[in-house]
Design a protein around this motif. Structure first.
Motif: not given
Lengths: 305, 305
Positions: A142-151, A158-168
């Protein structure tokens, strides 16, 4: 119990709120997450600090079931520093100064013994680093990520690529709007899920949190606390409680996620009651469970539903 | 079933939202309340309009179980008019013009056959009129009032007298802060209860509602709707659903109040889906019950609490 790994910032914070000012206190997303999560499940912490990082803060973290072997003390570098000030009603904050220091350099390596971790939380950091981090994992469940307005604004690809690879993904409401361009929170959540994640948790601070998971919705008010001293770290503590609970039961279904939202809410409610990690470093599982029972009454176990 | 009486404004509204503009539509606090409440329990409506009040609007109200014998059509007077505009995110509104007209004159009389009403809602109006109204009641069982910033700031003395004489009060979060001078919503609610009412309902719009009743707390998120066309009347519809439910079960305990909060929330969620009373005048009890069941799932009947 299951393995729970977090990577993110470890910081020295100076915070001003209507309650007062605290200087050079222990802070950072991975720090709050670790102390929060470790109330429910042991945590493996990966992050990097400078030579100036106070020994007393390492000692504080070592008192909880947090494996610190993933903290790199980088020679010749300085720890990340943040100085912020909250508005009178605590709903807005201004960054007075920020010194990236070691966070502006290359990211930390995952120790070999952590690479088999099953529950992973990528606290807010540069999505490019989050991707490098993901490449090192051997058996994530189970991979979950956070992010912020800056990114969202400056490293969207890169963020869209992260979102493709996480579960939540865990976002606050303004971030979900910025990411999707949608003001309606329900529509925004649906769009986020189309970007990759199977579920999205939207944090609304004092207004609670929402879980959108494969078509189902769970709505949760915040725990109403009368003593808000410093909101810093509430979101990361929430994520720590959320992931700590999921790791502790080793389940990832909707029902477990909903329960996890309650734990995140309760643990975050302790965080805001003091500066830095003062409150959250002192509470035990039984304190969380007691407040959780009070909270469950407030949200409707008194209703015959 | 029990008798339910409301007094408040009957208006002709012109509303501009990002969805469009609707001119000279039926509006007013007592109107929204009546249509909302009458889905659950017959409503007795007391209010005053001018000679210009369109017959079609009287006909619309007459289609629901609303007793209109308390509507006075005052000779030589004009109906209250309001023209407002909502911001892009619908969270703020600006009053473009307001014509008190008949509302700036003396208040309506309660018809003799309504004086024995048991459940009473004093929708937002001058607290001096609310006091006159209370004096005419012979057998009230549950009295709840609403108010607004204007009266809190400019007729505080009469408002405090009203609060001494009611069982409960419905306020939005900013009104509760203005009334008490407290930013913390929990502290504000406690102070309001010290002013007289046994319970206070704090409405937070898209963020839900809170009930504080003799030491107990019930927290409820809003129903997440994707279709917000016009928020006008949401608070009055909420109050209508809340009071309509309490009258329908003829109970006033905490558990009934909590259930009533759910009904208020659900009925208000229909109101915002159209301009004026378009949506709420068309729904039936079964539409409310269906959405209520969906909502109860979203707030935690899937949790093993």
């Amino acid at each position: 119990m299951s393995s729970l790994l977090v990577t993110g910032s470890i910081a020295l914070d100076t915070v001003e709120t209507p309650s007062g000012k605290a200087e050079n206190q222990l802070g950072g997303s991975a720090t709050y997450f670790s102390l929060a999560g470790s109330i429910l499940n042991p945590v493996r912490l990966v992050g990097v600090v400078g030579e100036d990082f106070p020994k007393e803060y390492t000692n504080l973290l070592a008192k909880s079931p947090i494996d610190l072997q993933g903290i790199e003390v980088r020679k010749g570098s300085k720890t990340f520093r943040w100085h912020g000030r909250y508005s009178e009603d605590m709903n807005n904050r201004t960054t007075i100064s920020v010194a990236l220091n070691v966070l502006g350099e290359h990211g930390p390596k995952i120790p070999d013994k952590f690479k088999d971790s099953q529950h992973i939380f990528l606290a807010n950091s540069d999505p490019a680093l989050q991707l490098e981090f993901l490449d090192q994992l051997t058996s994530p469940k189970l991979i979950v990520c956070d992010t912020m307005d800056l990114w969202i604004e400056h490293n969207r690809q890169n963020l869209l690529e992260v979102l493709q690879r996480v579960d939540g993904v865990v976002l606050n409401d303004s971030e979900s709007r910025l990411l999707t361009g949608e003001t309606n929170i329900l529509t925004a959540a649906q769009i986020v899920c189309q970007l990759g994640p199977k579920f999205v948790v939207i944090k609304k601070g004092e207004h609670g949190a929402m879980l959108f998971s494969e078509g189902a919705i769970f709505l949760l008010p915040a725990y109403p606390t009368q003593k808000v001293v410093d909101p810093t770290g509430a979101g990361d503590s929430f994520a720590g409680g959320f992931m700590g609970y999921l790791a502790s039961v080793d389940q990832t279904d909707f029902q477990a996620q909903a329960q996890a939202l309650v734990y995140g809410t309760i643990i975050a409610s302790f965080t805001v009651e003091s500066f830095s990690l003062d409150a959250i470093s002192k509470i035990k599982r039984q304190d969380v469970d007691r407040r959780r029972m009070d909270f469950l009454k407030m949200i409707g176990t008194t209703l015959n539903v």
